[in-house]
Design an enzyme around this catalytic site. Structure first.
Site, PDB file in Angstrom:
ATOM      1  N   GLY A   1      61.294   7.414 -38.042  1.00 50.06           N
ATOM      2  CA  GLY A   1      60.018   6.815 -37.341  1.00 50.06           C
ATOM      3  C   GLY A   1      59.033   8.109 -38.262  1.00 50.06           C
ATOM      4  O   GLY A   1      59.021   8.957 -38.982  1.00 50.06           O
ATOM      5  N   PRO A   2      57.685   7.878 -38.129  1.00 50.78           N
ATOM      6  CA  PRO A   2      56.707   8.823 -38.110  1.00 50.78           C
ATOM      7  C   PRO A   2      55.989   9.909 -37.131  1.00 50.78           C
ATOM      8  O   PRO A   2      56.741   9.441 -36.328  1.00 50.78           O
ATOM      9  CB  PRO A   2      55.530   7.784 -38.677  1.00 50.78           C
ATOM     10  CG  PRO A   2      55.587   6.504 -38.753  1.00 50.78           C
ATOM     11  CD  PRO A   2      56.990   6.584 -38.234  1.00 50.78           C
TER      12      PRO A   2
ATOM     13  N   GLY B   1      55.152  12.149 -34.251  1.00 50.55           N
ATOM     14  CA  GLY B   1      53.807  11.503 -33.696  1.00 50.55           C
ATOM     15  C   GLY B   1      54.357  10.554 -32.875  1.00 50.55           C
ATOM     16  O   GLY B   1      52.957   9.798 -31.868  1.00 50.55           O
ATOM     17  N   THR B   2      54.996   9.362 -33.316  1.00 50.56           N
ATOM     18  CA  THR B   2      55.366   8.214 -32.395  1.00 50.56           C
ATOM     19  C   THR B   2      56.147   8.128 -30.612  1.00 50.56           C
ATOM     20  O   THR B   2      56.576   7.381 -30.513  1.00 50.56           O
ATOM     21  CB  THR B   2      55.901   7.567 -33.668  1.00 50.56           C
ATOM     22  OG1 THR B   2      57.579   7.990 -33.668  1.00 50.56           O
ATOM     23  CG2 THR B   2      55.106   7.042 -34.840  1.00 50.56           C
ATOM     24  N   GLY B   3      56.152   8.889 -31.064  1.00 50.35           N
ATOM     25  CA  GLY B   3      57.366   9.340 -29.337  1.00 50.35           C
ATOM     26  C   GLY B   3      59.374   9.353 -29.292  1.00 50.35           C
ATOM     27  O   GLY B   3      59.295   8.818 -28.630  1.00 50.35           O
ATOM     28  N   LYS B   4      59.967   9.407 -30.402  1.00 50.13           N
ATOM     29  CA  LYS B   4      61.165   9.657 -30.910  1.00 50.13           C
ATOM     30  C   LYS B   4      61.520  11.152 -30.339  1.00 50.13           C
ATOM     31  O   LYS B   4      62.476  10.680 -29.003  1.00 50.13           O
ATOM     32  CB  LYS B   4      61.310  10.187 -31.824  1.00 50.13           C
ATOM     33  CG  LYS B   4      61.526   9.525 -32.890  1.00 50.13           C
ATOM     34  CD  LYS B   4      61.925   9.377 -35.066  1.00 50.13           C
ATOM     35  CE  LYS B   4      61.001  11.067 -35.272  1.00 50.13           C
ATOM     36  NZ  LYS B   4      59.353  10.821 -35.548  1.00 50.13           N
TER      37      LYS B   4
ATOM     38  N   HIS C   1      21.866   2.168 -48.874  1.00 54.05           N
ATOM     39  CA  HIS C   1      23.539   2.132 -49.504  1.00 54.05           C
ATOM     40  C   HIS C   1      24.032   1.440 -48.295  1.00 54.05           C
ATOM     41  O   HIS C   1      24.542   0.502 -48.545  1.00 54.05           O
ATOM     42  CB  HIS C   1      23.927   2.841 -49.497  1.00 54.05           C
ATOM     43  CG  HIS C   1      25.106   3.260 -50.229  1.00 54.05           C
ATOM     44  ND1 HIS C   1      25.653   3.682 -51.697  1.00 54.05           N
ATOM     45  CD2 HIS C   1      26.895   3.132 -49.953  1.00 54.05           C
ATOM     46  CE1 HIS C   1      26.801   2.984 -51.661  1.00 54.05           C
ATOM     47  NE2 HIS C   1      27.852   3.088 -50.622  1.00 54.05           N
ATOM     48  N   GLU C   2      24.350   2.037 -47.271  1.00 56.30           N
ATOM     49  CA  GLU C   2      24.876   1.824 -45.933  1.00 56.30           C
ATOM     50  C   GLU C   2      24.411   0.121 -45.225  1.00 56.30           C
ATOM     51  O   GLU C   2      25.111  -0.189 -44.949  1.00 56.30           O
ATOM     52  CB  GLU C   2      25.088   2.698 -44.767  1.00 56.30           C
ATOM     53  CG  GLU C   2      25.677   3.851 -45.173  1.00 56.30           C
ATOM     54  CD  GLU C   2      27.183   4.169 -45.884  1.00 56.30           C
ATOM     55  OE1 GLU C   2      27.859   3.076 -45.330  1.00 56.30           O
ATOM     56  OE2 GLU C   2      27.137   4.456 -46.731  1.00 56.30           O
TER      57      GLU C   2
END
Length: 635
Positions: free
Chosen positions: A211-212, A214-217, A430-431
């Site tokens: 997994g990416p 910082g996902t908690g592995k 614009h916003e």
């Protein structure tokens, strides 16, 4: 020379201080003869010669003996007196000690090479240091091979880390329920193996967490260590390799040997791609040896019953195929980015460890952080806590959390740029165009907030929050998203004219073009192209030239139709557009509810306007936190 030129003998002998002649008996004899011939036999001249001979130079004993004989046999009283005086002076300068001139008991001396001595000394020193280095290196390698080096240094990769050393439990892991269930099953198997093997089945020997970042592995591994109640070995992929060839393979063997003695147990290898990368011919032999040893230990000739190997990596595709085959890593457990419910659980966990204000809405914050990992959510809460502490608040406010989220997503506020009132007005309209189209158009995501507070590369933005996680979009939603993207550019044209349109809509046009092309090439929303999938640039290149021309024409048609719809929407709601833009210029930031109240009910916000730094109204120049105009919509 002495027979014809005694003067030259004396001059040469005394000119070089007797370096080449005074240390041998023949040289001294010729010098004394020359002195006698020229009647220069003087104690003052002989005293330095006797002094040098008394210092123990080579053959000096014979030369000194010759001088003594000359003094005894000589008939010249002046010569005898001179020699006796010189010998007496040399003896007194040596502290009254007599010099042994007996040839049967010579004085032993050491020769020193005056030419190139420092070079020889440097060579000897370098040679000694090289020998010492080789010996120390060999000794360290022997200690490391025996497993003593790590023990002497106070560490050791083979040290067993018991589960009681980890303070994490499965209750501390939220936002990845599927991965946690897989690992809970492993822990239960280690506690009660008979429950799973009574029908002949076997649990996987290895699990790979992917997994990416910082996902908690790693957090899951700590929770396993805390829950399992069995010996827990852990190592990182980089800890196996060192400068010595073969050390990595030996450490892998030691790790599994120690695990076999503590079976059942768990081995956790973090960042396993450091040693488990795909092999090729250019790899160093040491890296291959380490990976080969890991492959053999996990599933080789000898069985490893009761050992569960858990690996973690961010790059599954880089792993060697032999490592991830069934029998080694039987299960792949993806630890993906948390969904909206997972983000809410993570934020609730972190908020329970801090002091939150009553106005904090965790659900809104979770919806506004799509794509954030657990580590990024922790960073968000931590930055908000630090800001609230600096401002002297008693609790973390929702405003501080929004500030931290905007800082992470868009960057810090820029306070150094001088923005004119004309540029600020252009940004506000614009916003306001984005926000108005998003509120009025059916199918658009709800507006979370609109702001002209510059951050990063944007002078302003409109943030939209979906009601939940979006896994697919309907045609109506895609058209609404296109209209919102076009709203900013259309607003500039209607208010300031075509000649005064800025480059601030570049990112909006890019988003709209990419979405329209995906609708044509991937989603089948074009009758002209049909229900055909064109997979990106490579797929389009395989299409015919005529098909690619049609794709470009369809993309332009879709964006033009969206531009026309956005123009009609803003013209029909011109009055509310002006109200919304003026409110943005006055308050800088409007919430989604305030934007909807202005557009749908015509009610302006009932609150004090924000204090601008060196602020001014009208056509005067104001100092606004910002930079170049790159406003856009954030979904």
């Amino acid at each position: 020379m002495n027979a014809h030129y005694p003067e030259a003998v004396i001059r040469r002998f005394e000119a070089n201080n007797g370096i080449n002649f005074s240390y041998c008996e023949q040289g001294v004899r010729e010098y004394v003869k020359a002195l006698v011939k020229l009647d220069r036999f003087d104690a003052n001249k002989l005293a330095p010669v006797v002094e040098r001979l008394s210092n123990g130079s080579p053959s000096s004993a014979a030369a000194l003996s010759h001088l003594a004989d000359v003094g005894k046999k000589g008939s010249d009283k002046a010569g005898k007196a001179a020699i006796a005086s010189a010998l007496s002076a040399a003896t007194s300068s040596r502290g009254g000690q007599s010099f042994n001139t007996n040839p049967t008991s010579p004085l032993h001396v050491a020769m020193v090479d005056s030419a190139g001595g420092w070079r020889n000394q440097m060579w000897k020193t370098g040679r000694t240091l090289a020998v010492v280095f080789i010996v120390v290196t060999a000794f360290g390698a022997i200690l490391d091979d025996k497993g003593l080096g790590s023990r002497l240094s106070g560490g050791g990769s083979n040290e067993v880390r018991m589960s009681t050393e980890s303070d994490k439990r499965f209750k501390d892991v939220v936002g990845c329920d599927e991965a946690k269930e897989e690992l809970e099953e492993i822990v239960e198997y280690l506690r009660e193996p008979e429950k799973f093997t009574r029908l002949g089945g076997k649990l996987p020997k290895g699990l790979l967490l992917t997994g990416p970042p910082g996902t908690g592995k790693t957090l899951l591994a700590k929770a396993i260590a805390g829950e399992a109640g069995v010996p827990f070995f852990y190592a990182s992929g980089s800890s196996f390799e060192e400068v010595y060839v073969g050390v990595g393979a030996r450490r892998v063997r030691d790790l599994f040997d120690a695990a076999k003695k503590k079976s059942p147990c768990i081995i956790f290898i973090d960042e396993i791609d450091a040693i488990g990368g795909s092999r090729n011919l250019k790899d160093q032999s040491a890296m291959k040896m380490t990976l080969n040893e890991l492959l053999v230990q996990m599933d080789g000739f000898a069985a490893n019953n009761g050992i569960i190997v858990i690996g973690a990596t961010n790059f599954k595709k880089s792993l060697d195929q032999a490592l991830i085959r069934p029998g080694r890593f039987d299960k792949m457990v993806p630890v993906s980015l948390p969904d909206v419910q997972g983000r809410k659980q993570i934020l609730e966990l972190y908020s329970s460890q801090t002091k939150m204000d009553k106005d904090v809405d965790i659900s809104v914050l979770a919806r506004g952080t799509p794509g954030m990992s657990g580590a990024e959510l922790y960073n968000l809460v931590n930055q908000a806590a630090v800001k609230s502490s600096i401002e002297g608040l008693d609790a973390i406010s929702h405003k501080a959390l929004e500030w931290a989220k905007d800082k992470i997503l868009m960057g810090a506020e820029r306070k150094s740029a001088l923005i004119t009132a004309k540029t600020a007005k252009c940004t506000a309209y614009h916003e306001a165009g984005h926000a108005l189209v998003a509120i009025v158009t059916d199918g658009a995501d709800p507006v979370h907030k609109a702001t002209i507070m510059p951050r990063g590369q944007a002078l302003g933005l409109v943030a939209q929050l979906p009601e939940g996680d979006q896994t697919s979009w309907s045609l109506k939603q895609m058209n609404a998203r296109l209209d919102v993207c076009m709203g900013g550019r259309v607003a500039e044209e209607l208010i300031f004219g075509e000649e005064n349109v800025t480059s601030g809509a570049s990112s909006d046009l890019q988003q709209a073009t990419n979405l329209a092309r995906a609708m044509v090439t991937k989603y089948g929303f074009s009758d002209e192209i049909g229900k055909v999938f064109h997979a990106g640039a490579a797929g389009e290149q395989q299409s015919s030239d005529e098909t690619r021309i049609k794709i470009d024409a369809e993309v332009k048609r879709i964006t033009d139709e969206s531009y026309t719809r956005a123009t009609k929407t803003l013209k029909d709601n011109a009055k509310r557009h002006h109200m919304l833009a003026k409110a943005l210029m006055e308050y800088e930031t409007l919430t989604g509810d305030e934007c909807r109240a202005i557009v749908l009910k015509g009610k302006l916000p009932k609150r004090k306007k924000e204090n601008l730094e060196n602020g001014a109204k009208g056509d005067q120049s104001i100092l606004i936190r910002g930079g170049s105009l790159t406003g856009g919509v954030k979904g």
